[in-house]
Design an enzyme around this catalytic site. Structure first.
Site, short mmCIF file in Angstrom:
data_model
loop_
_atom_site.label_atom_id
_atom_site.label_comp_id
_atom_site.label_asym_id
_atom_site.label_seq_id
_atom_site.Cartn_x
_atom_site.Cartn_y
_atom_site.Cartn_z
N SER A 94 -11.09 2.09 1.01
CA SER A 94 -10.97 2.73 -0.31
C SER A 94 -12.31 2.99 -0.99
O SER A 94 -12.38 3.86 -1.85
CB SER A 94 -10.09 1.88 -1.21
OG SER A 94 -10.70 0.62 -1.42
N HIS B 178 -3.71 3.97 1.24
CA HIS B 178 -4.44 5.17 0.80
C HIS B 178 -4.18 6.37 1.72
O HIS B 178 -5.03 7.26 1.83
CB HIS B 178 -5.95 4.90 0.74
CG HIS B 178 -6.38 4.17 -0.50
ND1 HIS B 178 -6.44 4.77 -1.74
CD2 HIS B 178 -6.75 2.89 -0.69
CE1 HIS B 178 -6.84 3.89 -2.64
NE2 HIS B 178 -7.03 2.73 -2.03
N LYS C 265 0.80 4.54 -5.12
CA LYS C 265 -0.29 5.53 -5.07
C LYS C 265 0.33 6.93 -4.90
O LYS C 265 0.87 7.46 -5.85
CB LYS C 265 -1.29 5.15 -3.98
CG LYS C 265 -2.05 3.86 -4.36
CD LYS C 265 -3.17 3.50 -3.40
CE LYS C 265 -3.99 2.35 -3.96
NZ LYS C 265 -3.87 1.10 -3.20
C1 LIG Z 1 -3.81 -0.35 -3.47
C2 LIG Z 1 -3.76 -1.14 -2.23
C3 LIG Z 1 -2.93 -2.28 -2.12
C4 LIG Z 1 -2.15 -2.79 -3.29
O1 LIG Z 1 -1.04 -2.00 -3.53
P1 LIG Z 1 -0.01 -2.42 -4.68
O2 LIG Z 1 1.28 -1.84 -4.28
O3 LIG Z 1 -0.56 -1.89 -5.95
O4 LIG Z 1 0.02 -3.92 -4.69
C5 LIG Z 1 -2.87 -2.93 -0.92
N1 LIG Z 1 -3.62 -2.54 0.14
C6 LIG Z 1 -4.45 -1.48 0.06
C7 LIG Z 1 -5.24 -1.07 1.27
C8 LIG Z 1 -4.54 -0.76 -1.12
O5 LIG Z 1 -5.36 0.28 -1.19
#
Ligand SMILES: *Cc1c(COP(=O)(O)O)cnc(C)c1O
Length: 400
Positions: free
Chosen positions: A187, A215, A246
């Site tokens: 990320s 992502h 997301k």
């Molecule tokens: C955003 C993210 C998470 C967390 O996701 P949530 O559903 O908000 O808990 C976990 N792993 C990765 C790789 C992320 O980018």
């Protein structure tokens, strides 16, 4: 033993230390819905380049309508965990639909991807086993791995030589099952895991492959299935975890998708699933609608990718130093921590909302402003944002 007053003093001291080190995070309240243009409490109508709202679905009319519908038809929440009285027909339907979308056998829903990762490793892997994790993996993977009694190994980010070495060490230590686990997309860099090479190494050593595709789910790959589709590796990842928070609408929720036996065991033993409330009905119903949209055509992910190419090319033309790639995360390298904050602040004055990241979120001396594109950005907004980058970049002597 201290007094409670001393405990509270200690908390204040620690917050003060963070502030003194410039590491105290401030939240900026938004007074509109999430979108490509937002209004914050102190600034109206800024172009938003820092949400994970990749497909622009957070406040998409069809998504909002679906949320209303699900709310009316199935209520607000379930006041129960799944196995007591917290499973509705739509929960089962969504698990089946996600499995179809991802090309897996079965899927289990969680309240977040953080929980999906938190409840994964401890359930599936024991002291005789080994987990080999990329050094840039998300915090939830790191925490989830910590909860497991399996032996832990770490390889340098995307470094296949090091991964091979760790696989050798794990094998020599007599590991029973071995899993290599990686983010599909990292990320802070917007770079992709080298999945074909990781898979080949896993095959050579008889190891499983797990990918957190938070992502990527919804937009990477020809029809948006994720990093595995991008690499033409559908069916070749053993375990996929991901988020609904997301690209898939941005509310909250997560999942683990894998072979039926893996998901069956998770339903029996995964602690965040057994001891935490069911995913709220409006989110479940809405995600079904999101999958309808994504399976009907690829317009949203195509627009996202066009916006990404346009903005990457624009920044390069202006002379900015960006990490190459094709992902809508674009790191604009500034290197100096103070300058990264100056750039973000100046851009906000110019009506563009981005975040500057510096140590310890990224390595020392690699401060950057991270841009994230979405499908809701209009060409006009992106052109305006590029003009703001040009102005701020010249002022700060990042470009000439
Ligand atoms: C955003 C993210 C998470 C967390 O996701 P949530 O559903 O908000 O808990 C976990 N792993 C990765 C790789 C992320 O980018």
């Amino acid at each position: 033993m201290t007094t409670t007053a001393q405990f509270y003093q200690d908390m204040e001291r620690r917050c003060a230390e963070l502030k003194a080190a410039g590491l105290y995070k401030q939240e900026r309240p938004i007074i509109t819905a999430q979108g490509s243009v937002i209004t914050t409490a102190d600034k109206a109508a800024v172009i938003n380049l820092c949400a994970n709202n990749y497909l622009g679905l957070s406040s998409h009319p069809a998504v909002i309508a679906a949320a209303h519908e699900a709310l009316d038809a199935r209520g607000y929440g379930l006041s129960s965990v799944r196995f007591i009285c917290g499973t509705q027909d739509i929960h089962k339907e969504l698990e089946a639909r996600l499995s179809r979308f991802l090309g897996t056998e079965d899927t289990i829903l969680y309240s977040s991807a953080f929980d999906a990762n938190g409840g994964l490793f401890e359930t599936l892997f024991a002291a005789e086993d080994a987990i080999i994790s990329d050094s840039l993996n998300h915090a939830s993977i790191i925490d989830g791995v910590r909860l497991s009694k399996a032996k832990r190994y770490r390889y340098k980010n995307n470094d296949m030589k090091d991964l091979r070495q760790q696989l050798e060490v794990a094998r020599e230590a007599g590991a029973r099952h071995i899993i290599v686990f990686t983010d599909g997309v990292f990320s802070m860099d917007g770079t992709l895991a080298r999945l074909p090479e990781v898979r080949a190494l896993c095959d050579e050593f008889g190891a499983l492959l797990g990918v957190d595709d938070s992502h990527a789910t919804g937009f990477m790959g020809r029809s948006g299935r994720g990093t595995h589709e991008h690499y033409d590796m559908m069916g070749k990842v053993d375990i996929i975890t991901g988020t609904l928070g997301k690209a898939l609408g941005g509310a909250s929720g997560g999942f683990t998708s894998a072979k039926a036996s893996v998901v069956a065991l998770l339903r029996q033993r995964s602690r965040p699933y057994l001891f935490s409330n069911s995913l709220a009905s409006p989110i479940v119903g809405t995600t079904l609608k999101v999958l309808d949209l994504l399976e009907a055509d690829t317009a949203l992910r195509d627009t996202l990718m066009e916006n990404t190419q346009f903005f990457r090319a624009g920044l390069e033309k202006l002379g900015f130093d960006i990490k190459p790639g094709e992902h809508p995360i674009i790191p604009v390298m500034v290197y100096d921590a103070v300058k990264s904050q100056d750039l973000a602040n100046r851009l906000l004055q110019l009506g563009v909302y981005v975040t500057g990241f510096y140590y310890p979120v990224v390595p020392q001396g690699e401060a950057r402003v991270r841009v994230q594109l979405n499908a809701g950005h209009s060409r006009e907004q992106l052109e305006k944002a590029l003009q703001a980058f040009a102005t701020a970049g010249r002022e700060l002597e990042l470009v000439s």
